[in-house]
Design a protein around this motif. Structure first.
Motif, PDB file in Angstrom:
ATOM      1  N   TYR A  95       0.824  -1.202   0.000  1.00  0.00           N
ATOM      2  CA  TYR A  95       0.000   0.000   0.000  1.00  0.00           C
ATOM      3  C   TYR A  95       0.862   1.258   0.000  1.00  0.00           C
ATOM      4  O   TYR A  95       0.650   2.179  -0.799  1.00  0.00           O
ATOM      5  N   ARG A  99       1.198   4.293  -2.701  1.00  0.00           N
ATOM      6  CA  ARG A  99       0.891   5.655  -2.227  1.00  0.00           C
ATOM      7  C   ARG A  99       2.055   6.609  -2.448  1.00  0.00           C
ATOM      8  O   ARG A  99       1.876   7.756  -2.854  1.00  0.00           O
ATOM      9  N   TYR A 139      -4.522   4.033  -9.369  1.00  0.00           N
ATOM     10  CA  TYR A 139      -4.092   3.500  -8.078  1.00  0.00           C
ATOM     11  C   TYR A 139      -4.780   2.165  -7.793  1.00  0.00           C
ATOM     12  O   TYR A 139      -4.141   1.199  -7.361  1.00  0.00           O
ATOM     13  N   ALA A 192      -5.151   4.965  -1.677  1.00  0.00           N
ATOM     14  CA  ALA A 192      -3.763   5.423  -1.718  1.00  0.00           C
ATOM     15  C   ALA A 192      -3.586   6.763  -2.420  1.00  0.00           C
ATOM     16  O   ALA A 192      -2.453   7.215  -2.616  1.00  0.00           O
ATOM     17  N   LEU A 199      -3.304   2.571   5.370  1.00  0.00           N
ATOM     18  CA  LEU A 199      -4.072   1.437   4.883  1.00  0.00           C
ATOM     19  C   LEU A 199      -5.301   1.248   5.770  1.00  0.00           C
ATOM     20  O   LEU A 199      -5.204   1.247   6.996  1.00  0.00           O
TER      21      LEU A 199
END
Length: 211
Positions: A95, A99, A139, A192, A199
């Motif tokens: 994650y 991000r 994403y 993200a 998360l």
């Protein structure tokens, strides 16, 4: 516990420039299609990248990075699985990778189209170059591919004007809300697009809309 009704399919199954990919795309009726004949500038319809119809949707663009088409993004997910044996830590690392490595950029600013979906491998190539850009569906597509390759159950969810990934992570204690999908608890929202989002952070706008 928040219950969410999803018109989705769970995934069971690869800053991008137009010039760099021009050989793989073609224009038809004002839309841009790729070599898989998937429309990248429209999510709806049988040829749209999410195949949104009255019956639901199927994020068909994911298939460009799975199975026989698995490439950079899928291999990245497998590398995370090998490097991080802890189930929760691995999910966090994937994650945070998405991000932190992708800069949120609206499609029109990047491609000149109101919509332009990138597949997971296109994002991965740009990450390798240090210049990945994308918006919410990019994403979600990238995260879903990475999570599946790393051994997680994952899904893509749509709410009005937005797309996000879900990951099945029962017992994870850091999420503000655990979601229920198909009667099964333990699904987390993987949002993200915000540089500071953890998360499992579930946005207020998602709570107010039908998914």
């Amino acid at each position: 516990m928040k219950r969410v009704l999803l018109a989705l399919i769970c995934l069971l199954f690869p800053a991008l420039s137009w010039q760099a990919l021009a050989q793989n795309f073609y224009r038809k009726n004002g839309e841009i299609y790729d070599s898989w004949r998937i429309c990248r500038t429209r999510p709806d319809g049988i040829d749209g990248y999410f195949q949104i119809t009255e019956k639901g949707f199927r994020p068909i663009i994911i298939s460009e990075s799975f199975g026989n088409n698995a490439s950079i993004a899928y291999r990245l997910g497998q590398e995370f699985r090998e490097k991080y044996p802890d189930f929760y830590q691995r999910a966090e690392k994937i994650y945070f990778f998405a991000r932190n490595q992708i800069r949120y950029t609206q499609d029109f600013n990047q491609f000149g189209y109101r919509e332009f979906a990138q597949n997971a491998d296109e994002i991965a190539r740009e990450i390798e170059k240090g210049r990945a850009k994308g918006d919410c569906e990019d994403y979600a597509i990238f995260l879903a591919t990475m999570y599946k390759a790393a051994g997680y159950r994952t899904a893509i969810v749509l709410i009005p004007g937005h797309t996000a990934a879900l990951v099945y992570l029962p017992g994870y204690q850091k999420a503000n809300i655990s979601l229920t999908l198909g009667g099964e608890k333990g699904w987390l929202w993987a949002e993200a697009t915000g540089r500071n989002n953890p998360l499992g952070w579930y946005p207020q706008k998602a709570m107010q809309g039908k998914a």
